[in-house]
Design an enzyme around this catalytic site. Structure first.
Site, PDB file in Angstrom:
ATOM      1  N   SER A 223      -9.558  -0.975   7.243  1.00 37.90           N
ATOM      2  CA  SER A 223      -9.035  -0.765   5.888  1.00 37.90           C
ATOM      3  C   SER A 223      -8.335  -1.948   5.239  1.00 37.90           C
ATOM      4  CB  SER A 223      -8.087   0.428   5.870  1.00 37.90           C
ATOM      5  OG  SER A 223      -8.841   1.601   5.758  1.00 37.90           O
TER       6      SER A 223
ATOM      7  N   SER B  29      -9.536   1.473   3.074  1.00 37.55           N
ATOM      8  CA  SER B  29      -8.697   2.282   2.219  1.00 37.55           C
ATOM      9  C   SER B  29      -7.617   1.475   1.477  1.00 37.55           C
ATOM     10  CB  SER B  29      -8.015   3.362   3.056  1.00 37.55           C
ATOM     11  OG  SER B  29      -7.162   2.774   4.025  1.00 37.55           O
TER      12      SER B  29
ATOM     13  N   LYS C 216       0.855  -1.184   0.000  1.00 41.46           N
ATOM     14  CA  LYS C 216       0.000   0.000   0.000  1.00 41.46           C
ATOM     15  C   LYS C 216       0.892   1.235   0.000  1.00 41.46           C
ATOM     16  CE  LYS C 216      -3.855   1.854   2.811  1.00 41.46           C
ATOM     17  NZ  LYS C 216      -4.667   1.573   4.028  1.00 41.46           N
TER      18      LYS C 216
HETATM   19  N1  GLN Z   1     -12.760   3.591   6.624  1.00 45.27           N
HETATM   20  C1  GLN Z   1     -12.175   3.987   7.874  1.00 45.27           C
HETATM   21  C2  GLN Z   1     -11.794   5.446   7.824  1.00 45.27           C
HETATM   22  O1  GLN Z   1     -12.073   6.078   6.849  1.00 45.27           O
HETATM   23  C3  GLN Z   1     -11.007   3.117   8.176  1.00 45.27           C
HETATM   24  C4  GLN Z   1      -9.760   3.551   7.537  1.00 45.27           C
HETATM   25  C5  GLN Z   1      -8.591   2.682   7.857  1.00 45.27           C
HETATM   26  O2  GLN Z   1      -8.724   1.631   8.460  1.00 45.27           O
HETATM   27  N2  GLN Z   1      -7.425   3.164   7.496  1.00 45.27           N
HETATM   28  O3  GLN Z   1     -11.250   5.977   8.743  1.00 45.27           O
END
Ligand code: GLN
Length: 483
Positions: free
Chosen positions: A175, A151, A76
């Site tokens: 994410s 994400s 990532k």
């Molecule tokens: N979707 C969650 C957020 O927007 C989790 C993001 C993540 O785990 N990095 O914060």
């Protein structure tokens, strides 16, 4: 050879049935073909990758024991790779070349993995759909009109489309697991402190963990085994030794007690998700596990608590992007103050700005007690709910996401709607627990659904044993999208 199983690839190279260079070129070729449509990759490193693979091929006897011998991997884009652009999906890091590798990057390389590229993600990992990337959204390989989740959507899409067999993501509130679920692959969020965060661009430091995405529980377990364990460069990384996670995958779940927080998971579920979830519980029952109801009474507050704590931590972590030290700097400023303001205004996207403002607000004097402090107190209650539940059961099961992959654009105009994609995932981060998502079917026959198991702190072995046993009995991890 299919770019599906990391272990099979390493074995084939070991046996002389394939060369690391061949496999590496196959991955690069697939990325070239498929990624114009998917946008799963931010960048690739073809020369360095082929060179690393050739070095492995040159001395087969020396490297034969490496568990990931010649396995192409992707990271990532919020994980630092030395001399290779690392943007976290943000304009503000355009042009940033980290002078060092993250610990996880070093460890995978030492295990024989060949790094081929960086994957797209929501800006600074803030999002549930990859649509917050400054470099365009990634598309879901199962349906190009839908998001891959987020994400770590680029990593999930890349593994789902079999561009690479293994990728790393980061998970602050879901994410890794949520995009894994939406793309039909396996994703693990380790216990807090299990994996070093050294070299991960910080979002919410008390929540962030790096973890693997793969096409099977066994591959993901192997990758976790390699990246986990003590690291003096991350003070929150635990000294606890990592058990043999592959050896733990015995296929035996007889007598294992699995809790279902009915009050939490009922209501608001897509029907395809609800069906797949109940069927997954049936499979585990048939395999000899016991399924019990448990209660997590404070889980309804999870989303609120998560979005207070994570934004507070983000507002502090992102203060360093000021145009002085990293990446982008505005061309228009006439004073130092203006340089800071304009750099941040031009460099950050709308969602990141929203989070910085929210986080700054909840930490400000006068509001700190009402929001940040209160959120920390409720976080403790959420953690205690799990402790109580884990006195009666060994694992907690829930759908990973209440809905399968949604359409691109569908949730963009309503941040709260987007945030609700994380209802079942944030609990593990708030409580520091390990959790895994494993494919458990196709909603409406077309869109992957994920089954989530959460374990006690540092009990990844039990959690992965159950996930693997389920995978063997159901075989949904074998499904892959028609590209
Ligand atoms: N979707 C969650 C957020 O927007 C989790 C993001 C993540 O785990 N990095 O914060």
């Amino acid at each position: 050879m299919k770019l599906e199983s990391a272990r099979a690839i390493a074995q084939a190279i070991r046996d002389g049935q394939a060369s690391a260079v061949e496999i590496c070129r196959a991955a690069l070729g697939r990325i070239d073909d498929a990624d114009r449509r998917l946008n799963a990759f931010r960048s690739t490193t073809p020369e360095a990758a082929v060179q690393a693979a050739a070095a492995l091929d040159a001395r087969p006897e020396a490297w034969a024991d490496l568990p990931l011998l010649g396995v192409p991997v992707a990271f990532k884009d919020n994980i630092c790779t030395r001399g290779v652009p690392t943007t976290a999906g943000s304009r503000i890091l355009e042009g940033y070349l980290p002078p060092f590798d993250a610990t996880v990057v070093e460890r995978l390389a030492r295990a024989g993995a060949v790094f081929v590229g960086k994957t797209n993600c929501d800006e600074f990992a803030m999002g549930s759909s990859n649509e917050n990337s400054a470099f365009g959204p990634t598309r879901n390989p199962w349906d190009a009109d839908r998001t891959p989740g987020g994400s770590s959507g680029g990593s999930a899409a890349a593994v789902s489309a079999r561009l690479v067999p293994l990728a790393l993501g980061s998970d602050t509130g879901g994410s890794i697991r949520q995009p894994a679920a939406m793309c039909g692959v396996v994703g693990i969020k380790p216990s807090y402190g299990r994996v070093s965060r050294y070299g991960l661009l910080a979002f919410g430091s008390s929540l962030d963990q790096i973890g693997p995405l793969a096409t099977s529980v066994a591959d993901a377990a192997l990758a976790l085994q390699i990246i986990a364990g003590p690291d003096g460069r991350d003070a929150t990384c635990l000294d606890t030794p990592v058990p043999d996670l592959l050896a733990a995958l015995t296929g035996d779940v007889r007598g294992l007690r699995i809790g279902v927080p009915r009050d939490h998971v009922e209501g608001g579920l897509d029907t395809g998700v609800a069906e797949a979830f109940e069927q997954a519980l049936d499979v585990l029952r048939r395999e000899g596990a016991e399924v019990h109801d448990v209660s997590l009474p404070h889980s309804a507050a999870g989303i609120a608590v998560y979005y207070l704590i994570s934004t507070a931590e983000a507002s502090s972590n992102l203060a360093r992007y000021d145009g002085v030290r990293y990446g982008y700097r505005t061309q228009r400023a006439e004073s130092l103050g203006e340089m800071y303001d304009l750099t941040r205004d031009e460099g950050f996207g709308a969602e990141v700005k929203r989070r910085i403002m929210l986080g700054t607000f909840v930490l400000s004097s006068g509001y700190y007690d009402a929001y940040y402090l209160k959120a920390q107190q409720v976080r403790t209650l959420i953690r205690r709910d799990y402790e109580v539940a884990f006195e009666r059961v060994d694992l907690i099961a829930a759908p990973t996401s209440p809905v399968p992959a949604f359409r691109l654009g569908e949730r963009l105009d309503n941040p709260l709607h987007m945030y609700l994609a994380d209802v079942f995932t944030v609990g593990a981060n708030l409580a520091g627990l390990p959790a895994v998502s494993v494919p458990c079917g196709l909603a409406g026959g077309t869109l992957p659904v994920g089954f989530q198991l959460t374990g006690r702190p540092l009990e990844e072995a039990t959690m992965l044993r159950a996930a693997d046993a389920y995978e063997r009995a159901s075989r949904f991890s074998r499904l892959s999208p028609q590209l």
